[in-house]
Design an enzyme around this catalytic site. Structure first.
Site, PDB file in Angstrom:
ATOM      1  N   ASN A   1       0.914  -1.434   0.052  1.00  0.00           N
ATOM      2  CA  ASN A   1       0.017   0.271  -0.015  1.00  0.00           C
ATOM      3  C   ASN A   1       0.858   1.197  -0.224  1.00  0.00           C
ATOM      4  OD1 ASN A   1       0.603  -0.293   2.816  1.00  0.00           O
ATOM      5  ND2 ASN A   1      -1.151   0.137   3.450  1.00  0.00           N
TER       6      ASN A   1
ATOM      7  N   GLU B   1       3.983  -3.585  12.390  1.00  0.00           N
ATOM      8  CA  GLU B   1       2.970  -2.643  12.154  1.00  0.00           C
ATOM      9  C   GLU B   1       1.761  -3.355  11.449  1.00  0.00           C
ATOM     10  OE1 GLU B   1       2.956   0.331  13.020  1.00  0.00           O
ATOM     11  OE2 GLU B   1       5.129   0.963  13.224  1.00  0.00           O
TER      12      GLU B   1
ATOM     13  N   CYS C   1      -3.542   1.615   6.734  1.00  0.00           N
ATOM     14  CA  CYS C   1      -3.773   1.013   8.117  1.00  0.00           C
ATOM     15  C   CYS C   1      -4.357   2.032   8.889  1.00  0.00           C
ATOM     16  CB  CYS C   1      -2.613   0.106   8.523  1.00  0.00           C
ATOM     17  SG  CYS C   1      -1.177   1.035   8.279  1.00  0.00           S
TER      18      CYS C   1
ATOM     19  N   GLU D   1       7.707   3.318  14.436  1.00  0.00           N
ATOM     20  CA  GLU D   1       8.696   3.707  13.524  1.00  0.00           C
ATOM     21  C   GLU D   1       8.563   5.107  13.343  1.00  0.00           C
ATOM     22  OE1 GLU D   1       6.930   1.213  10.060  1.00  0.00           O
ATOM     23  OE2 GLU D   1       8.571  -0.173  10.697  1.00  0.00           O
TER      24      GLU D   1
END
Ligand code: ADP
Length: 487
Positions: free
Chosen positions: A162, A260, A294, A468
């Site tokens: 994505n 993640e 997400c 992150e």
């Protein structure tokens, strides 16, 4: 056909298109697996179908490169990362067009992603020089404790489709800055962005073996990256089921793990919100990347007093979005990545309609065919339907009505996911109560766009482990060593 798709991308610098993998500073493998443009279904090109043996070779290369890379002064590594970012910006248009062709997102979003992705290189290059340790007062008069930070070692990384560039730089940037070396498997759906980045990394001055990219059969590659004892750290972005499986595989060698995973973001609109601002934020949060992020809002909880007005405004704005091939300049909504994604969206919408939801706009495939789906707004959605329980990963806004602040927070927290949440209110006290009450790793307060290289990005519950970006992101790739000194 391949020529046609590639021709349409129109790269100014044609060698950014690579159909080989990158191991130990060499381009290897034969083009085998087809990569298609989700907008046209045409074949862009092919990539190698590597497996266990080549991945083991890549791990060996990363291990061999580690002593020299980690021994460089942080500034030398930072210089490479800065040049890498510069090269990405220099070739921003080519990289964006390549990304849109393989991923489908509108060109404007792809350009934005290249700048965002490069920013992780710049940021972590700067952070590399600040990997400070500590001197701790000892437990006795003649004892001192020193803490130093050292690179964890060889990193295994697996990334999704994505954000074909940013999900890579957000891992590779801090790893390389910290002095680690990397073996990365990009998504087989969007490998060309990864391979172009590797070429620019080489030009920026990466030593051979510092970054290795393998494409092919996910399972055997993943097995090496999660189980080989030479890999010290595994970092993954992708779906929750795959993340759980890979984390379990990492247990056998007790690797450090960052994950993640999926979100199911709630988007709360209170009676005291500015609904124009909320609707604009909802469009950004929900429909960016055709709903395939997400952190996309997935459940809209809207208070009684503004429900009707917000629903009308959001439906108006959603119906105005231009759907089409991302390479066409006017497009605001690209296709879904594949048929599986389209079917999931259709199943969620059918389930909602079956439980009494009403369509305000969309709720069908777009007339352009393929995997194009109309931007959709549904009202009166049941709070316990499929749309509420699972991440839709598509352009569907599902509106649920609520009465009290407590109800909204309770419904928002009723999920095993805990990545991003959004809330709109102009009441200062409420904004603090809500931000503190939401069980999520990130909260957008009166904004639908939260990501930047300076944000600690990550989730709680089943949305992941670790952060992150930001000053915390590099810690994931540094080990703490304690040294006790007797005077
Ligand atoms: P999505 O459903 O969004 O495609 P996935 O979790 O399936 O998310 O994919 C994310 C990344 O994980 C991709 O690079 C994919 O190839 C990889 N992947 C999927 N299944 C496995 C597996 N069993 N082992 C290793 N990698 C995998």
């Amino acid at each position: 056909m391949a020529d046609g798709e590639l021709g349409r991308i129109g790269l100014k610098r044609s060698n950014l298109f690579r159909e080989q993998c990158y191991i130990d500073g060499k381009w290897v493998g034969e083009p085998e697996i087809e990569v298609r443009n989700p907008a046209t279904r045409g074949v862009i090109g092919r990539i190698p179908n590597l497996g266990r043996a080549e991945t083991l070779r890549a791990v060996a290369a990363a291990e061999a490169a580690l002593p020299e890379w980690r021994a460089l002064p942080a500034k030398a590594r930072a210089d490479v990362l800065r040049r890498w970012n510069d090269l990405m910006l220099k070739h921003q248009e080519d990289l964006a067009r390549l990304m849109t062709a393989e991923q489908g997102k509108p060109l404007a979003e792809a350009r934005g992603e290249i700048a965002y992705a490069g920013a992780f290189f710049e940021w972590f290059g700067e952070e590399a020089r600040r990997a400070y340790g500590d001197i701790i007062p000892g437990p006795a008069a003649d004892r001192r404790i020193m803490v130093m930070k050292q690179p964890v070692g060889v990193v295994g990384a697996i990334t999704p489709w994505n954000f074909p560039a940013a999900m890579i730089t957000r891992k590779v940037g801090p790893a390389i800055a910290a002095g680690c070396t990397v073996v990365l498997k990009p998504s087989e759906l969007t490998p060309y962005s990864a391979l172009a980045l590797a070429l620019l990394g080489e030009e920026a001055g990466l030593l051979a073996g510092v970054l290795n990219i393998v494409t092919g059969d996910a399972e055997p590659i993943g097995q090496v990256l999660t189980e080989d004892p030479r890999i010290a750290k595994f970092t993954f972005t992708g779906s929750t089921p795959v993340g759980k499986k890979l984390a379990a595989q990492c247990a056998s060698t007790v690797k450090r793990v960052s994950l993640e995973l999926g979100g199911n973001a709630p988007f709360l609109v209170f009676d005291d919100a500015d609904i124009e601002v909320a609707a604009a934020g909802a469009i950004v949060s929900k429909f960016r990347n055709t709903g395939q992020t997400c952190v996309c809002a997935n459940r809209f909880f809207v208070q009684d007093g503004v429900y009707e007005a917000f629903a009308k405004l959001l439906a108006e704005k959603a119906s105005e979005l231009v759907v089409g091939d991302g390479l066409a300049g006017v497009t605001q909504q690209g296709p879904l990545i594949n048929v599986k994604a389209l079917q999931k969206v259709e199943a969620h919408v059918a389930d909602a309609l079956g439980h009494g939801a009403k369509v305000l706009t969309g709720a069908q495939r777009d007339s352009q065919g393929g995997t194009f789906y109309q931007p959709t707004v549904l009202r009166d959605v049941a709070p316990d339907g499929l749309l509420a329980r699972e991440e839709t990963f598509g352009p569907v806004a599902a509106l649920v009505r609520f009465r009290t602040e407590e109800d909204a927070i309770r419904m928002a927290n009723d999920s095993r996911a805990g990545l991003a949440a959004y809330a709109y209110t102009r009441d200062l006290s409420r904004s603090w109560r809500v931000a503190e009450g939401l069980q999520y790793g990130m909260v957008g307060m009166n904004t639908g766009l939260i990501s930047s290289e300076t944000l600690p990005f990550g989730g709680v519950k089943e949305s992941g482990i670790g952060r992150e970006g930001s000053k915390y992101g590099i810690e994931e790739f540094l080990e703490i060593k304690s040294i006790v000194v007797q005077l």
